[in-house]
Design a protein around this motif. Structure first.
Motif, PDB file in Angstrom:
ATOM      1  N   GLU A 107       0.829  -1.210   0.000  1.00 55.90           N
ATOM      2  CA  GLU A 107       0.000   0.000   0.000  1.00 55.90           C
ATOM      3  C   GLU A 107       0.861   1.258   0.000  1.00 55.90           C
ATOM      4  O   GLU A 107       0.609   2.207  -0.749  1.00 55.90           O
ATOM      5  CB  GLU A 107      -0.910   0.025   1.228  1.00 55.90           C
ATOM      6  N   LEU A 108       1.876   1.270   0.870  1.00 58.67           N
ATOM      7  CA  LEU A 108       2.725   2.452   0.980  1.00 58.67           C
ATOM      8  C   LEU A 108       3.562   2.660  -0.274  1.00 58.67           C
ATOM      9  O   LEU A 108       3.787   3.798  -0.704  1.00 58.67           O
ATOM     10  CB  LEU A 108       3.634   2.325   2.207  1.00 58.67           C
ATOM     11  N   THR A 109       4.011   1.573  -0.877  1.00 60.75           N
ATOM     12  CA  THR A 109       4.769   1.690  -2.122  1.00 60.75           C
ATOM     13  C   THR A 109       3.909   2.284  -3.224  1.00 60.75           C
ATOM     14  O   THR A 109       4.357   3.139  -4.001  1.00 60.75           O
ATOM     15  CB  THR A 109       5.303   0.306  -2.549  1.00 60.75           C
ATOM     16  N   GLU A 110       2.649   1.866  -3.268  1.00 60.76           N
ATOM     17  CA  GLU A 110       1.734   2.441  -4.250  1.00 60.76           C
ATOM     18  C   GLU A 110       1.463   3.917  -3.949  1.00 60.76           C
ATOM     19  O   GLU A 110       1.373   4.743  -4.856  1.00 60.76           O
ATOM     20  CB  GLU A 110       0.416   1.667  -4.249  1.00 60.76           C
ATOM     21  N   GLN A 111       1.368   4.242  -2.671  1.00 52.97           N
ATOM     22  CA  GLN A 111       1.072   5.619  -2.264  1.00 52.97           C
ATOM     23  C   GLN A 111       2.235   6.570  -2.550  1.00 52.97           C
ATOM     24  O   GLN A 111       2.036   7.676  -3.072  1.00 52.97           O
ATOM     25  CB  GLN A 111       0.745   5.657  -0.767  1.00 52.97           C
ATOM     26  N   PHE A 112       3.458   6.151  -2.213  1.00 49.09           N
ATOM     27  CA  PHE A 112       4.606   7.048  -2.295  1.00 49.09           C
ATOM     28  C   PHE A 112       5.461   6.844  -3.540  1.00 49.09           C
ATOM     29  O   PHE A 112       6.304   7.693  -3.855  1.00 49.09           O
ATOM     30  CB  PHE A 112       5.484   6.898  -1.054  1.00 49.09           C
ATOM     31  N   GLY A 113       5.270   5.729  -4.223  1.00 49.65           N
ATOM     32  CA  GLY A 113       6.069   5.473  -5.413  1.00 49.65           C
ATOM     33  C   GLY A 113       7.542   5.311  -5.079  1.00 49.65           C
ATOM     34  O   GLY A 113       7.907   4.726  -4.053  1.00 49.65           O
ATOM     35  N   THR A 114       8.384   5.864  -5.915  1.00 50.26           N
ATOM     36  CA  THR A 114       9.826   5.700  -5.738  1.00 50.26           C
ATOM     37  C   THR A 114      10.433   6.729  -4.794  1.00 50.26           C
ATOM     38  O   THR A 114      11.632   6.697  -4.524  1.00 50.26           O
ATOM     39  CB  THR A 114      10.538   5.806  -7.097  1.00 50.26           C
ATOM     40  N   THR A 115       9.614   7.655  -4.274  1.00 51.73           N
ATOM     41  CA  THR A 115      10.157   8.700  -3.399  1.00 51.73           C
ATOM     42  C   THR A 115      10.460   8.185  -1.997  1.00 51.73           C
ATOM     43  O   THR A 115      11.235   8.799  -1.261  1.00 51.73           O
ATOM     44  CB  THR A 115       9.177   9.884  -3.286  1.00 51.73           C
ATOM     45  N   VAL A 116       9.849   7.053  -1.618  1.00 54.48           N
ATOM     46  CA  VAL A 116      10.069   6.493  -0.288  1.00 54.48           C
ATOM     47  C   VAL A 116      10.394   5.009  -0.422  1.00 54.48           C
ATOM     48  O   VAL A 116       9.661   4.257  -1.070  1.00 54.48           O
ATOM     49  CB  VAL A 116       8.823   6.658   0.615  1.00 54.48           C
ATOM     50  N   GLU A 117      11.508   4.596   0.188  1.00 58.05           N
ATOM     51  CA  GLU A 117      11.865   3.175   0.238  1.00 58.05           C
ATOM     52  C   GLU A 117      11.095   2.520   1.382  1.00 58.05           C
ATOM     53  O   GLU A 117      11.166   2.980   2.526  1.00 58.05           O
ATOM     54  CB  GLU A 117      13.365   3.028   0.475  1.00 58.05           C
ATOM     55  N   VAL A 118      10.353   1.476   1.080  1.00 54.43           N
ATOM     56  CA  VAL A 118       9.558   0.775   2.090  1.00 54.43           C
ATOM     57  C   VAL A 118      10.159  -0.604   2.322  1.00 54.43           C
ATOM     58  O   VAL A 118      10.331  -1.383   1.384  1.00 54.43           O
ATOM     59  CB  VAL A 118       8.086   0.647   1.664  1.00 54.43           C
ATOM     60  N   ILE A 119      10.490  -0.893   3.583  1.00 51.75           N
ATOM     61  CA  ILE A 119      11.167  -2.136   3.947  1.00 51.75           C
ATOM     62  C   ILE A 119      10.349  -2.867   5.011  1.00 51.75           C
ATOM     63  O   ILE A 119       9.877  -2.248   5.965  1.00 51.75           O
ATOM     64  CB  ILE A 119      12.572  -1.844   4.519  1.00 51.75           C
TER      65      ILE A 119
END
Length: 328
Positions: free
Chosen positions: A171-183
């Motif tokens: 969900e967060l990857t879809e929300q922020f795209g490439t601007t935020v690395e989600v781990i």
């Protein structure tokens, strides 16, 4: 009476508007210009949940109302939400009920907004990494608010359920795209180690990470523990924090094990609570003062926030033509 659904609410107030509304409500409360009695808890044994009743009056914003909310942690197993509730607002001149709002989304929004406000004043200006323990609705609200006030470029998630953590990460990857690395972290300690900001949003009765995993300069928004038997934060983190901030000193000392248990253990004292968040927002007390300061915002919620955010929603809903008018 105007009925405002969760769907309509999402189209009404932005995160920044919610943070501003929460700031006003907390400033009014800390200045003793708002009434928010200690809330009433009813344990519901059949459903292993808790129902909470919270009235408030904030005259500065013409906000008079009551929130009823239920927190049933096992609802996920039944395909239902963990939090349900409503907020009812009344006219401050006549006492007439004028609006009813779905409260689970409103609760997520205002709780997140409180964390956003605390982060604005207590986190380092250059904070970039965020750790999140818990992946439910409250965590989502807090992430949205924290990322609204700090330029976060990495989010580390941990949940006891790997599947839930992976789902939230998507969900967060879809929300922020490439601007935020989600781990997705393997352990809670891996998530919080070295993080600039930490969010804890769980119903855990015991600390969710080890004290040694938290370094100097970290800011923590602890939003999960709301009963005396619940403790998300290690006792040593509270004991060594440079600033512990709450919405209401009275409410925090009545409700949260994150403070009550360290007090019982003799390593913390009520007078060590640095400030109410409203005092900091009003400029009466300083926020963060040192880069290496460990700061904790312990949130238990406050009905003043609910009624002020709800009133802002209703006013804007009327202007936008949203909601449904009914006659009781």
């Amino acid at each position: 009476m105007l009925i405002v659904s969760a769907k309509d609410q999402r189209a009404i107030l932005s995160v920044h508007e919610a943070i501003d509304a929460v700031s006003v409500s907390l400033q009014e409360f800390s200045a003793h210009r708002a009434l928010s009695p200690i809330r009433t808890f009813l344990p519901v044994q059949k459903g292993n949940g808790t129902s909470i009743f919270m009235p408030s009056l904030v005259e500065a914003t013409d906000s008079l109302g009551l929130k009823f909310v239920s927190v049933f942690p096992e609802n996920g197993e039944k395909g239902k939400k963990t939090i349900y509730g409503v907020v009812i607002l009344a006219d401050v001149m006549t006492g007439e009920p004028v609006a009813m709002l779905e409260a689970s989304y409103l609760t997520v929004l205002r709780t997140g907004a409180a964390s956003g406000l605390a982060t604005r004043h207590l986190a380092r200006e250059n904070a970039r990494s965020l750790a999140v323990i818990g992946t439910g609705a409250q965590a989502r609200g807090a992430v949205n608010a924290v990322t609204a006030v700090r330029s976060i470029d990495q989010i580390r998630l941990y949940n006891r359920s790997q599947q839930k953590a992976e789902s939230f990460a998507a969900e967060l990857t879809e929300q922020f795209g490439t601007t935020v690395e989600v781990i997705v972290a393997a352990t809670a300690d891996d998530a919080v180690s070295g993080a600039d900001i930490v969010i804890t949003a769980t119903n855990s009765p015991t600390p969710v990470f080890s004290a040694q995993a938290i370094g100097a300069g970290t800011h923590i928004n602890a939003i999960g523990s709301f009963r005396p038997t619940m403790q998300e934060l290690p006792t040593d983190v509270i004991a060594r924090a440079g600033k512990v901030v709450v919405e209401s000193v009275e409410g925090a000392l009545d409700e949260t094990g994150d403070l009550l248990l360290p007090i019982e253990q003799g390593v913390f004292a009520p007078e060590r609570i640095y400030a109410e968040l409203g005092e900091i927002a009003a400029g009466e007390k300083h926020g963060r003062e040192r880069e290496d300061e460990l700061t904790v915002f312990k949130s238990v919620g406050l009905a003043a926030m609910d009624v002020v955010v709800a009133k802002a929603m209703v006013d804007k809903a009327k202007a936008l033509g949203l909601g449904v008018e009914v006659t009781l």
